[in-house]
Design a protein around this motif. Structure first.
Motif, PDB file in Angstrom:
ATOM      1  N   ARG A   1       0.843  -1.205   0.000  1.00 31.29           N
ATOM      2  CA  ARG A   1       0.000   0.000   0.000  1.00 31.29           C
ATOM      3  C   ARG A   1       0.878   1.255   0.000  1.00 31.29           C
ATOM      4  NH1 ARG A   1      -5.762  -1.250   2.491  1.00 31.29           N
ATOM      5  NH2 ARG A   1      -5.664  -3.437   2.010  1.00 31.29           N
ATOM      6  N   LEU A   2       1.887   1.215   0.860  1.00 32.76           N
ATOM      7  CA  LEU A   2       2.750   2.385   0.966  1.00 32.76           C
ATOM      8  C   LEU A   2       3.543   2.577  -0.326  1.00 32.76           C
ATOM      9  CD1 LEU A   2       3.871   1.814   4.673  1.00 32.76           C
ATOM     10  CD2 LEU A   2       2.179   3.462   3.821  1.00 32.76           C
ATOM     11  N   GLU A   3       3.960   1.432  -0.898  1.00 31.96           N
ATOM     12  CA  GLU A   3       4.706   1.483  -2.160  1.00 31.96           C
ATOM     13  C   GLU A   3       3.836   2.081  -3.284  1.00 31.96           C
ATOM     14  OE1 GLU A   3       7.157  -1.938  -4.705  1.00 31.96           O
ATOM     15  OE2 GLU A   3       5.861  -2.526  -3.067  1.00 31.96           O
ATOM     16  N   LEU A   4       2.571   1.670  -3.306  1.00 27.00           N
ATOM     17  CA  LEU A   4       1.652   2.158  -4.344  1.00 27.00           C
ATOM     18  C   LEU A   4       1.404   3.661  -4.189  1.00 27.00           C
ATOM     19  CD1 LEU A   4      -0.264   1.526  -6.713  1.00 27.00           C
ATOM     20  CD2 LEU A   4      -2.031   0.946  -5.050  1.00 27.00           C
ATOM     21  N   LEU A   5       1.201   4.093  -2.935  1.00 29.57           N
ATOM     22  CA  LEU A   5       0.968   5.519  -2.697  1.00 29.57           C
ATOM     23  C   LEU A   5       2.191   6.335  -3.091  1.00 29.57           C
ATOM     24  CD1 LEU A   5      -0.860   5.278   0.743  1.00 29.57           C
ATOM     25  CD2 LEU A   5      -1.821   6.272  -1.347  1.00 29.57           C
ATOM     26  N   ASN A   6       3.340   5.788  -2.771  1.00 21.56           N
ATOM     27  CA  ASN A   6       4.579   6.470  -3.101  1.00 21.56           C
ATOM     28  C   ASN A   6       4.746   6.585  -4.618  1.00 21.56           C
ATOM     29  OD1 ASN A   6       6.970   7.680  -2.414  1.00 21.56           O
ATOM     30  ND2 ASN A   6       8.128   5.759  -2.723  1.00 21.56           N
ATOM     31  N   TRP A   7       4.440   5.468  -5.290  1.00 21.96           N
ATOM     32  CA  TRP A   7       4.528   5.472  -6.757  1.00 21.96           C
ATOM     33  C   TRP A   7       3.590   6.531  -7.361  1.00 21.96           C
ATOM     34  CZ3 TRP A   7       0.394   4.633  -9.963  1.00 21.96           C
ATOM     35  CH2 TRP A   7       0.689   4.588 -11.325  1.00 21.96           C
ATOM     36  N   ALA A   8       2.341   6.586  -6.830  1.00 17.97           N
ATOM     37  CA  ALA A   8       1.357   7.535  -7.364  1.00 17.97           C
ATOM     38  C   ALA A   8       1.845   8.976  -7.163  1.00 17.97           C
ATOM     39  CB  ALA A   8       0.015   7.327  -6.678  1.00 17.97           C
TER      40      ALA A   8
ATOM     41  N   ILE B   1      -6.716  -3.539   7.647  1.00 14.92           N
ATOM     42  CA  ILE B   1      -5.606  -2.691   7.213  1.00 14.92           C
ATOM     43  C   ILE B   1      -6.237  -1.369   6.788  1.00 14.92           C
ATOM     44  CG2 ILE B   1      -3.707  -2.431   5.552  1.00 14.92           C
ATOM     45  CD1 ILE B   1      -3.533  -5.402   5.338  1.00 14.92           C
ATOM     46  N   PRO B   2      -5.678  -0.236   7.244  1.00 17.36           N
ATOM     47  CA  PRO B   2      -6.323   1.035   6.910  1.00 17.36           C
ATOM     48  C   PRO B   2      -6.458   1.211   5.400  1.00 17.36           C
ATOM     49  CG  PRO B   2      -4.280   1.369   8.149  1.00 17.36           C
ATOM     50  CD  PRO B   2      -4.468  -0.094   8.003  1.00 17.36           C
ATOM     51  N   ALA B   3      -7.531   1.886   5.011  1.00 14.82           N
ATOM     52  CA  ALA B   3      -7.751   2.155   3.591  1.00 14.82           C
ATOM     53  C   ALA B   3      -6.590   2.979   3.044  1.00 14.82           C
ATOM     54  CB  ALA B   3      -9.052   2.910   3.431  1.00 14.82           C
ATOM     55  N   LEU B   4      -6.318   2.807   1.764  1.00 14.01           N
ATOM     56  CA  LEU B   4      -5.267   3.609   1.115  1.00 14.01           C
ATOM     57  C   LEU B   4      -5.548   5.097   1.321  1.00 14.01           C
ATOM     58  CD1 LEU B   4      -4.971   1.893  -2.375  1.00 14.01           C
ATOM     59  CD2 LEU B   4      -3.094   2.196  -0.767  1.00 14.01           C
ATOM     60  N   GLN B   5      -6.836   5.436   1.235  1.00 10.65           N
ATOM     61  CA  GLN B   5      -7.212   6.850   1.351  1.00 10.65           C
ATOM     62  C   GLN B   5      -6.710   7.445   2.655  1.00 10.65           C
ATOM     63  OE1 GLN B   5      -9.182   8.789   3.330  1.00 10.65           O
ATOM     64  NE2 GLN B   5      -9.770  10.478   1.996  1.00 10.65           N
ATOM     65  N   GLY B   6      -6.805   6.672   3.751  1.00 10.80           N
ATOM     66  CA  GLY B   6      -6.391   7.179   5.061  1.00 10.80           C
ATOM     67  C   GLY B   6      -4.881   7.300   5.183  1.00 10.80           C
TER      68      GLY B   6
ATOM     69  N   THR C   1      -1.213  11.104   1.625  1.00  8.04           N
ATOM     70  CA  THR C   1      -0.942  12.477   2.079  1.00  8.04           C
ATOM     71  C   THR C   1      -0.885  13.441   0.899  1.00  8.04           C
ATOM     72  OG1 THR C   1       1.393  11.929   1.963  1.00  8.04           O
ATOM     73  CG2 THR C   1       0.359  11.851   4.167  1.00  8.04           C
ATOM     74  N   SER C   2      -1.202  12.931  -0.309  1.00  2.78           N
ATOM     75  CA  SER C   2      -0.994  13.809  -1.467  1.00  2.78           C
ATOM     76  C   SER C   2      -2.214  13.895  -2.385  1.00  2.78           C
ATOM     77  CB  SER C   2       0.209  13.288  -2.264  1.00  2.78           C
ATOM     78  OG  SER C   2      -0.067  11.966  -2.691  1.00  2.78           O
TER      79      SER C   2
ATOM     80  N   VAL D   1     -15.287   9.289  -2.156  1.00  4.74           N
ATOM     81  CA  VAL D   1     -14.597  10.295  -1.345  1.00  4.74           C
ATOM     82  C   VAL D   1     -13.553  10.962  -2.238  1.00  4.74           C
ATOM     83  CG1 VAL D   1     -13.219  10.719   0.727  1.00  4.74           C
ATOM     84  CG2 VAL D   1     -14.964   8.915   0.735  1.00  4.74           C
ATOM     85  N   LEU D   2     -13.714  12.269  -2.385  1.00  8.01           N
ATOM     86  CA  LEU D   2     -12.912  13.011  -3.374  1.00  8.01           C
ATOM     87  C   LEU D   2     -11.892  13.930  -2.716  1.00  8.01           C
ATOM     88  CD1 LEU D   2     -15.969  14.085  -5.484  1.00  8.01           C
ATOM     89  CD2 LEU D   2     -14.051  12.759  -6.408  1.00  8.01           C
ATOM     90  N   PRO D   3     -10.770  14.169  -3.379  1.00  2.00           N
ATOM     91  CA  PRO D   3      -9.924  15.285  -2.945  1.00  2.00           C
ATOM     92  C   PRO D   3     -10.745  16.581  -3.053  1.00  2.00           C
ATOM     93  CG  PRO D   3      -8.800  13.919  -4.580  1.00  2.00           C
ATOM     94  CD  PRO D   3     -10.213  13.445  -4.515  1.00  2.00           C
ATOM     95  N   ARG D   4     -10.493  17.517  -2.147  1.00  4.73           N
ATOM     96  CA  ARG D   4     -11.332  18.721  -2.094  1.00  4.73           C
ATOM     97  C   ARG D   4     -11.424  19.451  -3.427  1.00  4.73           C
ATOM     98  NH1 ARG D   4     -12.469  20.467   3.051  1.00  4.73           N
ATOM     99  NH2 ARG D   4     -11.338  19.297   4.626  1.00  4.73           N
ATOM    100  N   SER D   5     -10.325  19.474  -4.165  1.00  9.73           N
ATOM    101  CA  SER D   5     -10.307  20.256  -5.403  1.00  9.73           C
ATOM    102  C   SER D   5     -11.291  19.714  -6.439  1.00  9.73           C
ATOM    103  CB  SER D   5      -8.892  20.265  -5.982  1.00  9.73           C
ATOM    104  OG  SER D   5      -8.519  18.927  -6.264  1.00  9.73           O
TER     105      SER D   5
END
Ligand SMILES: Cc1ncc(COP(=O)(O)O)c(C=O)c1O
Length: 488
Positions: A283-290, A313-318, A321-322, A345-349
């Motif tokens: 999960r962390l690897e995927l978030l980092n890649w994104a 396991i916490p959701a990727l969304q939680g 940080t980006s 659940v969307l990013p605010r923008s």
């Protein structure tokens, strides 16, 4: 009853002949069904502004030819027995094809028409259907639901009007926010939640708003077919990425930098269909890649409520940080699929543009169900129902696994049994998937091959077994019969 009939007094054809022909056509095409009552001569004459004599003449001709019949004291009806050779009803398939050839489809329509594996909407009724996806509907607390619906149905008339909230009923978004924070460690404000018509609409909106034709979307291989079809109809380039017992192989994805992946679609809590749970390091690897690649992740969290002995396991969304994750959830599995309520659940923008697209697409979801669902969550019924269902599904899952082990032994490998309401089974068999499906159907068993969910050719004999709606007796009996036909 009003009849849509148009008569033209400027034509050389008499009015009674025009009326006769139009009624006859309505009967033959099925617009007027056998046994259907037709208006009285007085009523029809008045509504068409013609003489009663004209109507009577047409009716008499239709009566004499056997299209109509009169029942004393009751009125005039379309004859129950119209000779089959006169009826012009065409099967739907024919109508679709003839339309396709005469009315030009858009690029979207053409792509959709060409897709072979669009999941079937109807299927034959089978005694024991292992079809994946349906929860145990008969366990749903229908009385509570009815009470909650009638609470709002009785209260006022306000909810009958358009809602001012295309992104969803505010109290429901607040309830979902609290639920997600508690159970899935999703980190968001109610404003970031868009209530959608299930996962399917969330995916459709994401694709339409964020992806250009020919941009690359990476998906799990095998992966959820209904998502892939949406991506394909939007002309996206699809990049299959393999999965193993810890979920998506992020390294394989990261090695394809030249593909310029814009979006990756994943089912981390219970990979569909293999059932793998994406490990925390991945999960962390995927978030980092994104983050490194400026890509977005769609996290489809469709059945994470049902875990058996595994720590959540916490959701990727939680963990994100980006603003890289678009998180999708649904009530199709925890409650029932015809509710058609999911959330994104969307990013605010992105909140404003998604609300606008939702309004344009279908305005908003029905208010009554959103209100009832809010109370269902807030009064604790949702979590109580989940606890009850987890225990029922756990029992069913164990029964299924036991039966497969007993009847297939080493000839079957069970995958993804730690969560959800389905497992995938890899069989050692000389029969093709099609042969197995056909023979199983003959003894009343419905089977679902995993093949359509693969993007690359493979020759494994793999099936998806949904156990949510099957009783323990059905599960045991179904597997016993299946073993019989596979090893006859
Ligand atoms: C992977 C996956 N996502 C989502 C869903 C639910 O879709 P929806 O919310 O549109 O009913 C399913 C249902 O079968 C599914 O298998």
């Amino acid at each position: 009853m009003d009849l849509a009939i148009i008569l033209d007094s400027n034509l050389s054809k008499s009015l009674h002949q025009q009326l006769y022909e139009q009624l006859r056509q309505a009967i033959l095409s099925g617009r007027l069904a056998p046994g259907e009552r037709i208006p009285s001569t007085r009523f029809l004459a008045k509504s068409l502004s013609i003489s009663r004599f004209t109507v009577t003449t047409s009716y008499e001709q239709l009566l004499s030819e056997g299209y109509l019949e009169t029942v004393k004291g009751a009125g005039t009806f379309v004859c129950q027995q119209i000779p089959d050779n006169l009826i012009e009803l065409k099967p739907i398939e024919c109508i679709e094809k003839s339309n396709a050839s005469s009315i030009k489809l858009s690029q979207y329509g053409k792509t959709l028409a060409d897709i072979e594996n669009v999941p079937r909407i109807s299927e034959p009724k089978l005694q024991i259907n292992f079809r994946y996806g349906t929860p145990a509907l008969s366990e749903f607390p229908i009385k509570i639901w009815r009470r909650l619906l009638s609470r709002y149905c009785n209260a006022s008339f306000n909810w009958l009007d358009y809602s001012q909230e295309p992104n969803g009923y505010q109290p429901l978004r607040e309830a979902i926010k609290r639920y997600l924070a508690r159970c899935r460690a999703v980190n968001c404000e109610p404003e970031q939640i868009l209530i959608t018509n299930g996962t399917q609409q969330a995916l459709d909106l994401i694709l339409r708003l964020l992806i250009e034709p020919r941009e690359t979307i990476a998906i799990e291989n095998p992966g959820y077919l209904s998502a892939r079809i949406i991506f394909e109809t939007q002309q996206a380039q699809i990049l299959p990425v393999s999965v193993d017992s810890s979920g998506l192989l992020v390294k394989e994805l990261a090695n394809q930098t030249e593909k310029n992946v814009r979006l990756v679609y994943v089912t981390p809590s219970h990979q569909f269909p293999t059932g793998a749970i994406l490990s925390l390091p991945r999960r962390l690897e995927l978030l980092n890649w994104a983050q490194q690649n400026g890509a977005l992740i769609i996290e489809d969290d469709y059945d994470s409520e049902f875990r058996y002995g595994e720590k959540p396991i916490p959701a990727l969304q939680g963990l994100d940080t980006s603003d890289s994750v678009l998180y999708i959830g649904t009530f199709s599995k925890v409650l029932f699929p015809s509710l058609r309520i999911g959330y994104l659940v969307l990013p605010r923008s992105l909140v404003a543009i998604f609300a606008r697209a939702k309004w344009l697409s279908d305005r908003h979801l029905p208010i009554l169900e959103q209100q009832a669902l809010t109370d269902f969550i807030e009064s604790g019924y949702l979590e109580r129902h989940i606890r009850k269902m987890r225990s029922i599904y756990n029992q069913r899952r164990q029964t299924l696994v036991k039966a497969i082990k007993k009847h297939f032994g080493k000839r079957a490998q069970i995958l993804g049994e730690k969560a959800g309401i389905h497992v995938m089974v890899r069989f050692k068999s000389s029969l093709s998937d099609e042969e197995i499906i056909k023979s199983a159907a003959k003894v009343g068993i419905g089977m679902m091959s995993a093949k359509p969910h693969y993007l690359t050719a493979h020759s494994r004999c793999e099936f998806i077994f949904g156990y949510g709606e099957l009783t323990e007796t059905q599960l045991t009996e179904g597997i016993r019969k299946l073993a019989e036909i596979m090893f006859r």
